[in-house]
Enzyme design. Structure first.
Site, mmCIF file in Angstrom:
data_model
loop_
_atom_site.group_PDB
_atom_site.id
_atom_site.type_symbol
_atom_site.label_atom_id
_atom_site.label_comp_id
_atom_site.label_asym_id
_atom_site.label_seq_id
_atom_site.Cartn_x
_atom_site.Cartn_y
_atom_site.Cartn_z
ATOM 1 N N GLU A 1 0.805 -1.228 0.000
ATOM 2 C CA GLU A 1 0.000 0.000 0.000
ATOM 3 C C GLU A 1 0.834 1.273 0.000
ATOM 4 O OE1 GLU A 1 -3.852 -1.560 2.558
ATOM 5 O OE2 GLU A 1 -2.178 -0.661 3.633
ATOM 6 N N PRO A 2 1.618 1.524 -1.017
ATOM 7 C CA PRO A 2 2.408 2.756 -1.025
ATOM 8 C C PRO A 2 1.540 3.990 -1.236
ATOM 9 C CG PRO A 2 2.624 1.608 -3.121
ATOM 10 C CD PRO A 2 1.795 0.721 -2.232
ATOM 11 N N ARG B 1 2.923 7.692 0.027
ATOM 12 C CA ARG B 1 3.929 8.741 -0.102
ATOM 13 C C ARG B 1 4.859 8.517 -1.302
ATOM 14 N NH1 ARG B 1 5.990 11.398 4.372
ATOM 15 N NH2 ARG B 1 5.321 9.664 5.670
ATOM 16 N N ARG C 1 3.281 19.734 7.735
ATOM 17 C CA ARG C 1 4.236 18.683 8.122
ATOM 18 C C ARG C 1 5.383 19.205 8.975
ATOM 19 N NH1 ARG C 1 6.897 15.802 5.160
ATOM 20 N NH2 ARG C 1 6.641 13.867 6.329
ATOM 21 N N CYS D 1 -1.018 32.864 11.793
ATOM 22 C CA CYS D 1 -0.810 33.555 13.045
ATOM 23 C C CYS D 1 -0.402 32.546 14.111
ATOM 24 C CB CYS D 1 -2.117 34.247 13.415
ATOM 25 S SG CYS D 1 -1.841 35.617 14.487
ATOM 26 N N TYR E 1 0.668 14.097 1.458
ATOM 27 C CA TYR E 1 0.404 14.609 2.816
ATOM 28 C C TYR E 1 0.600 16.130 2.924
ATOM 29 C CZ TYR E 1 0.650 9.612 3.703
ATOM 30 O OH TYR E 1 0.448 8.251 3.644
#
Ligand code: LLP
Length: 433
Positions: free
Chosen positions: A291-292, A294, A331, A362, A391
């Protein structure tokens, strides 16, 4: 020269992606802008697919983990590349189905699926539901009995493997919110229970040990542990687990210091372990799923920002501010993730400065990188953050009511819009006075 191989510099000293000038893309679509290279996405899909053919006689399926980057266009591409799909919510499932993705090639994950989501999965007859725990099993059996269906299921198992990655993305150890543990006997018990139920059929077992992993060992260990478990189930319950889903988690190069493993090595390594173990325990070879997420999407994408304020605090640091930040890429604030940064309009210039890239939210922690090296930046320059195809868009938020950027896809050197930039009206479309 760059972390992603689809990037280059043209005669204008501009960064190009998939042959397109990033400065021209920014002028055409505005910034911040996500740009994805469709050719590289497809190439990555094929690398995984071919590795199953080469090392495991094609007895498997690559599932793209849709959480990495989910949109109608992406689902269509994944389907055209003959992959299956891992979805983790009703929203991801809805997007895939709207894109015409075949339901039977969808695996529905999630540690706390709602009754509505399970009903949706049953209604559309998704290929597999990956059951996470006892109460979900009971609920699914009950819901399937109402419609007279028998749901094909896998179980999410914690194999007890430490994947040596960021603690927020480690999932295979016993102290994890995902799945049932092997060590405690829970995994065996849930299968025993499900085996007696009328409206579920146990097809397989699944594990996912974490994300952004650079080592083959934990994958081999996981495959080994899971095969032992398959043998135990065969011996004690007398039935054969047909599918072994080993999850995703394959690391990619974000910075020159990252050294990822070639994509085909994973299948080469785990198929060897699985074959050896199947022989040792005299069990049938299971179908292998991987299940790749990224590693398919991230290297194919970059984000373009326009630089605004540049603030030098003498003897402290230099802040270079951009027109995006944690709202389009959370991230850094979540994982202190590292990236390769380039001034897209001065791509060939040497990196002579050390600066901190500040977002526009902010929030003091809203940075994209701290003390990174960059070409000399001025207000109006175009900043490219590389390997942001996974992501980033999928984890974007509306903090500070900042509209989400557009997504542009490049194919054969031609650009097209695949996600429109949000407007202020989009931001208030669900508000009531
Ligand atoms: N399968 C399952 C069951 C998963 O939970 C995941 C990722 C994948 C596959 C795909 O893993 P990948 O190949 O993309 O590593 N937001 C974090 C990553 C979270 C990963 C969650 N699960 C980040 O930005 O680094």
């Amino acid at each position: 020269m760059f972390v992603s191989k689809n990037l280059n510099i043209n005669t204008k000293n501009h960064l190009t992606i998939g042959g397109c000038d990033t400065v021209a893309l920014a002028e055409k679509y505005g910034t911040p802008l996500y740009v994805m290279d469709e050719d590289l996405i497809r190439e990555n899909c094929r690398l995984y697919r071919d590795s199953i053919d080469r090392f495991y006689n094609g007895n498997g399926l690559v599932l793209y983990a849709n959480k990495a980057f989910c949109s109608l266009a992406m689902c269509r591409i994944i389907n055209e590349e003959s992959l299956g799909m891992d979805v983790v919510s009703g929203g991801e499932l809805y997007t895939a189905l709207k894109a015409g993705f075949p339901a039977e090639k969808i695996y529905f994950h999630g540690n706390n699926k709602t009754p509505d989501e399970l009903e949706m999965a049953l209604k559309h007859r998704v290929g597999r539901i990956v059951v996470d725990h006892f109460s979900e099993l009971e609920l699914l059996n009950q819901l399937a009995s109402k419609t007279g269906q028998v749901a094909d299921i896998l179980f999410r198992i914690k194999p007890g493997i430490d994947a040596h990655t960021h603690s927020y993305v480690m999932t295979g150890q016993i102290d994890s919110k995902f799945g049932v543990a092997l060590e405690t006997g829970e995994a065996f018990e849930i299968i025993r229970k499900a085996h007696e139920m009328e409206h579920v059929r146990v097809v397989g077992v699944h594990c996912h040990i974490g994300s952004q992993i650079f080592d083959l060992k934990p994958f081999e260990q996981a495959a080994n542990v899971m095969m032992q478990f398959i043998a135990e189930v065969k011996e004690k319950l007398g039935f054969t687990i047909e599918e072994l889903n080993l999850g995703g988690g394959y690391g990619i190069q974000y910075t020159p210091g990252d050294h990822p493993i070639a994509y085909d090595k994973y299948m080469e390594a785990v198929s060897r372990v699985v074959k050896e173990s199947a022989e040792k325990h005299s069990v049938a070879l299971p179908k292998i799923l991987m299940e790749p997420g990224r590693s398919i999407a991230a290297p194919a994408g970059i984000t373009l920002y326009t630089i605004g304020a540049v603030k030098e605090i003498p003897n402290v640091r230099k802040y270079v501010s951009v027109d995006g930040g944690m709202c389009d890429n959370p991230r850094y604030i979540l994982y202190e993730s590292e990236y390769d940064f380039q001034l897209a309009n001065k791509a060939g210039d040497p990196k002579t400065e050390v600066v901190t890239i500040a977002g526009r939210c902010c929030e003091s922690g809203d940075l994209l990188g701290k003390d990174i090296s960059l070409q000399k930046a001025q207000s109006g320059d175009l900043l490219a953050v590389l390997a942001t195809g996974a992501y980033n868009y999928s984890m974007a938020s509306h903090y500070n009511r900042i509209p989400n950027p557009a997504v542009v896809m490049i194919k054969n050197g031609t650009d097209r819009l695949v996600v429109r930039r949000e407007s202020y009206d989009d931001l208030i479309k669900n508000d009531l006075i």
